[in-house]
Design an enzyme around this catalytic site. Structure first.
Site, PDB file in Angstrom:
ATOM      1  N   MET A  68       0.838  -1.204   0.000  1.00 17.18           N
ATOM      2  CA  MET A  68       0.000   0.000   0.000  1.00 17.18           C
ATOM      3  C   MET A  68       0.876   1.258   0.000  1.00 17.18           C
ATOM      4  O   MET A  68       0.412   2.338  -0.314  1.00 17.18           O
ATOM      5  CB  MET A  68      -0.919   0.022   1.221  1.00 17.18           C
ATOM      6  CG  MET A  68      -1.976  -1.058   1.227  1.00 17.18           C
ATOM      7  SD  MET A  68      -3.239  -0.792  -0.014  1.00 17.18           S
ATOM      8  CE  MET A  68      -4.050   0.624   0.661  1.00 17.18           C
ATOM      9  N   SER A  69       2.138   1.117   0.361  1.00 18.91           N
ATOM     10  CA  SER A  69       3.076   2.231   0.455  1.00 18.91           C
ATOM     11  C   SER A  69       3.790   2.420  -0.880  1.00 18.91           C
ATOM     12  O   SER A  69       4.422   1.487  -1.389  1.00 18.91           O
ATOM     13  CB  SER A  69       4.083   1.932   1.571  1.00 18.91           C
ATOM     14  OG  SER A  69       5.288   2.611   1.378  1.00 18.91           O
TER      15      SER A  69
END
Length: 80
Positions: free
Chosen positions: A10-11
């Site tokens: 997600m980063s």
């Protein structure tokens, strides 16, 4: 020794490191740190990265903890 990449997909910085490693044929172990569950704040992870950020790269005794500066040192590692 295999490079360990502590990350969460997600980063964006984590994805950049994963893509960089794959595109350059770097052998690495992906260790998922779920930031939505707060796993970056666990005592175990804080030993690896006291700033509680992802990605973190570990290569033997060397640990790179600053996510915004991870690509350049990894590039130097593979080309040295």
């Amino acid at each position: 020794m295999t490079l360990k990449v502590y990350c969460d997909r997600m980063s964006q910085p984590s994805r950049a490191i994963l893509i960089f490693c794959k595109m350059n044929g770097i052998d690495f172990e992906e260790i998922t740190i779920n930031i939505l569950k707060g796993e970056q704040h666990t005592p175990e992870y804080k030993v690896i990265n006291p700033m509680s950020q992802v990605p973190t790269i570990v290569d033997g005794d060397f640990t790179l903890k600053e996510p915004r500066s991870t690509l350049k040192p990894v590039n130097l590692l593979i080309h040295s």
